[in-house]
Structure formats: structure tokens, C-alpha cells
Design an enzyme around this catalytic site. Sequence first.
Site, PDB file in Angstrom:
ATOM      1  N   SER A 143       0.785  -1.267  -0.056  1.00  0.00           N
ATOM      2  CA  SER A 143       0.311   0.001   0.189  1.00  0.00           C
ATOM      3  C   SER A 143       1.463   1.528   0.148  1.00  0.00           C
ATOM      4  CB  SER A 143      -1.137   0.503   1.456  1.00  0.00           C
ATOM      5  OG  SER A 143      -1.706   0.852   1.805  1.00  0.00           O
ATOM      6  N   TYR A 156      -2.932  -0.511  10.330  1.00  0.00           N
ATOM      7  CA  TYR A 156      -2.868  -1.278   9.073  1.00  0.00           C
ATOM      8  C   TYR A 156      -1.471  -0.917   7.841  1.00  0.00           C
ATOM      9  CZ  TYR A 156      -4.115  -1.981   3.710  1.00  0.00           C
ATOM     10  OH  TYR A 156      -3.897  -1.383   2.421  1.00  0.00           O
TER      11      TYR A 156
END
Length: 250
Positions: A143, A156
Amino acid sequence: MEKSKYALVTGASRGIGKAIAIQLARDGFHLLLHYNQNLEQIKEVQRNIHALGRLSHLIQGDFNTTQEIQKFIERVNDQMAQASILLHTIVHNAGHATSNGFAEADFEEFDLLFNANVKAPYFISQSLLEKVEDQGRIICISSGVTRIAFPHMMLYSMTKGAINTMTFTLAKEVGKRGITVNSVMPGIIDTDSTADWLHTAEGQKNAAEMSALGREGQPEEIAQVVSFLASEKASFITGHNLDATGGSHL
């Protein structure tokens, strides 16, 4: 590409994983398609793949606990033995996200994210490595939040940072077999998991402001990057965390 090449794609029932699976089928791959709960959706993906003249096998797996990850690995091994196949490419796409900040995350959420986002790709790669062909590919979906500080996505981001580290370290480990290991770091992508906030005036404004291109990305754009990394064109690229954020870090 030889039609005998197989790819395993985790989280293939929707969003980026679905786009990746269909793109790899277009590229000539047969697929092992992981899903957890979305049986009807993965069956639709399978129909799309079969319409392209490729084979596919559905393999259910819950990545929330160690025991369930182990069961999934056993199912993959059983399917591969039954079909007498090896893998050319593994795409680690499945995972969980959270918008809870540093103070809000609890032990349960911490374990959930690290199990699905880190433990599953680590041990799937470890367990299946002997069944990946020489000159094969391991591709992780990371990400863009690993490059920008988002306090509300800290947990995350930590899991995806671990994936980036696994990428360049594992590349060194398996390079002698010609296997490449790379990760792709998407930015804001228009999927069903982002639709609730992205398809609002504020969401569109935020996406436009974050990207140098002034827009959100599409799942197919990430799939094209994975397609390249799985191809012979990327045979000398390994250990790389490839930014696909539309310039969100600029």
C-alpha cells in the site's frame, strides 16, 4: 506464454484481486482462486476466466487465525497434487484494513490485521516455495500508506511495511532460483471497499488532492502492474516495492 502456467491469487473474489485474476487469465495463466466468504462472487470470477479459455480452481480460506491459514495451505497443496501442477506466480492480495487510530486499536484487531496481512503471505510463501517453478514470481499487494503518515491507518500501514520488508528480503533468499519477489503499492483505488467514502464529494476531492494525476485509480490499473511483474518483461526486476499511487507521495 504456455497455457500450463498457473497462478495463485488470494482475495480474488472482488476489487483488485478480481481484476488481477482476470488479467492473468488474459495473459494465459490458469488460476487457483482464493476466497473466504464471497462464494457467489468468486464463481462469477471463475466464469469470466473460463470464458477466456483458462482453467481455474476455487480454494476457500480464512486468514484470520493461524489454524485457518494452515488449513488453506493444506487445501492448496491437495489441489496442486490432485492436478499435478506447479505454480509460476503467487499474488498475495487478500488482507484486512482498519481506520482505527493508534489509541483505538485493540489486541484483537492487531492480531486480525497481522494474521491476514503478514502471517498469511509469509507462511503461504514459505510453505509453497518448493512448488514454485524456477524463474517464477511472488507478488505482494502492499500500500502507498507505507510512504505517507496517516495516523488513522497506523496499524494497517505497519502490516504493509512488514510486507515491503519481506519483499526485498525474500528476493535475496530465492534469487538463486531465478524467482523474483516484488510488491505493488496502490494508492486510492475505486473498489467496493472504498465506495462508501470515495463516491462522495469529499472523497472525490480528497482523492484528487492526493494524486498528482488528480484522480483515484482503478483495479484494472493495478492488475496491469501485476501483469507486467508476472511477465518475462520483468525478469530482471526483484526486491522492488513499486509505487502505483498516481503520484500520491510527490
